[in-house]
Scaffold this active site. Structure first.
Site, PDB file in Angstrom:
ATOM      1  N   THR A   1       0.893  -1.206  -0.122  1.00 19.47           N
ATOM      2  CA  THR A   1       0.120  -0.107  -0.062  1.00 19.47           C
ATOM      3  C   THR A   1       0.907   1.336  -0.024  1.00 19.47           C
ATOM      4  OG1 THR A   1      -0.093  -0.015   2.444  1.00 19.47           O
ATOM      5  CG2 THR A   1      -1.945  -1.162   1.057  1.00 19.47           C
TER       6      THR A   1
ATOM      7  N   HIS B   1       9.653  -1.283   2.331  1.00 15.35           N
ATOM      8  CA  HIS B   1       9.684  -1.306   3.673  1.00 15.35           C
ATOM      9  C   HIS B   1       9.709  -3.033   4.108  1.00 15.35           C
ATOM     10  CE1 HIS B   1       5.534  -0.744   2.336  1.00 15.35           C
ATOM     11  NE2 HIS B   1       5.165  -1.544   3.376  1.00 15.35           N
TER      12      HIS B   1
HETATM   13  P1  5GP Z   1       2.231  -2.335   3.072  1.00 18.96           P
HETATM   14  O1  5GP Z   1       0.717  -2.847   3.151  1.00 18.96           O
HETATM   15  O2  5GP Z   1       2.610  -1.330   2.259  1.00 18.96           O
HETATM   16  O3  5GP Z   1       3.132  -3.459   3.085  1.00 18.96           O
HETATM   17  O4  5GP Z   1       2.470  -1.580   4.788  1.00 18.96           O
HETATM   18  C1  5GP Z   1       2.136  -0.380   4.803  1.00 18.96           C
HETATM   19  C2  5GP Z   1       2.088  -0.303   6.289  1.00 18.96           C
HETATM   20  O5  5GP Z   1       2.313   1.302   6.714  1.00 18.96           O
HETATM   21  C3  5GP Z   1       0.630  -0.724   6.732  1.00 18.96           C
HETATM   22  O6  5GP Z   1       1.003  -1.788   7.823  1.00 18.96           O
HETATM   23  C4  5GP Z   1       0.080   0.773   7.451  1.00 18.96           C
HETATM   24  O7  5GP Z   1      -0.408   0.430   8.739  1.00 18.96           O
HETATM   25  C5  5GP Z   1       1.343   1.551   7.567  1.00 18.96           C
HETATM   26  N1  5GP Z   1       1.024   2.789   7.660  1.00 18.96           N
HETATM   27  C6  5GP Z   1       0.409   3.501   6.927  1.00 18.96           C
HETATM   28  N2  5GP Z   1       0.439   4.600   6.972  1.00 18.96           N
HETATM   29  C7  5GP Z   1       1.277   4.921   8.092  1.00 18.96           C
HETATM   30  C8  5GP Z   1       1.714   6.090   8.797  1.00 18.96           C
HETATM   31  O8  5GP Z   1       1.286   7.203   8.578  1.00 18.96           O
HETATM   32  N3  5GP Z   1       2.254   5.895   9.808  1.00 18.96           N
HETATM   33  C9  5GP Z   1       2.797   4.558  10.252  1.00 18.96           C
HETATM   34  N4  5GP Z   1       3.743   4.539  11.398  1.00 18.96           N
HETATM   35  N5  5GP Z   1       2.291   3.608   9.557  1.00 18.96           N
HETATM   36  C10 5GP Z   1       1.673   3.723   8.551  1.00 18.96           C
END
Ligand code: 5GP
Ligand code: ZN
Length: 112
Positions: free
Chosen positions: A93, A98
């Site tokens: 997302t 990361h």
């Molecule tokens: P993905 O789904 O891309 O692997 O993980 C993105 C992560 O970023 C998700 O677990 C989500 O909760 C976290 N996330 C999204 N926006 C923010 C934010 O503004 N601050 C923090 N600390 N985490 C975020």
């Protein structure tokens, strides 16, 4: 560049930092999926695992050197999981590379 994690690294958006060095920034996930849920990111913007190449892969090495230090500081003495979601099918997302560190409990053994 309009990148959420670049803004977090720059301090433009607040985060709960747990680790930082010259190459790596780590902070608590805003929506934790486990008692410990930390995101570890390169300070250099890399879109995703697909964007790793010979020029920027040193960032990944630095991340994986930092992970055991972060895990130890978080008290993850009984193990943990590292997750990277890449692209659409991986449900990525935020388009800044990361790695999720998840731990603090026995995690489900099903990955997908
Ligand atoms: P993905 O789904 O891309 O692997 O993980 C993105 C992560 O970023 C998700 O677990 C989500 O909760 C976290 N996330 C999204 N926006 C923010 C934010 O503004 N601050 C923090 N600390 N985490 C975020
Ligand atoms: Zn970025």
């Amino acid at each position: 560049m309009d990148c959420l994690f670049c803004k977090i690294i720059a301090g433009e958006i607040p985060s709960a930092k747990v680790y930082e060095d010259e190459w790596v920034y780590a902070f608590r996930d805003i929506a934790p999926m486990a008692p410990v849920h930390v995101l570890v990111v390169p300070k250099e913007h890399i879109c995703c695992a697909d964007g790793i190449n010979a020029e920027n892969s040193h960032n990944v090495a630095r991340i994986f050197e930092a992970i055991p230090k972060i895990a130890a500081a978080e008290g993850l003495t009984n193990g943990y999981r590292i997750i990277n979601n890449c692209g659409e099918d991986g449900c990525q997302t935020v388009k800044h590379l990361h790695f999720h560190i998840l731990g603090g409990k026995k995690l489900p053994d099903q990955m997908a």
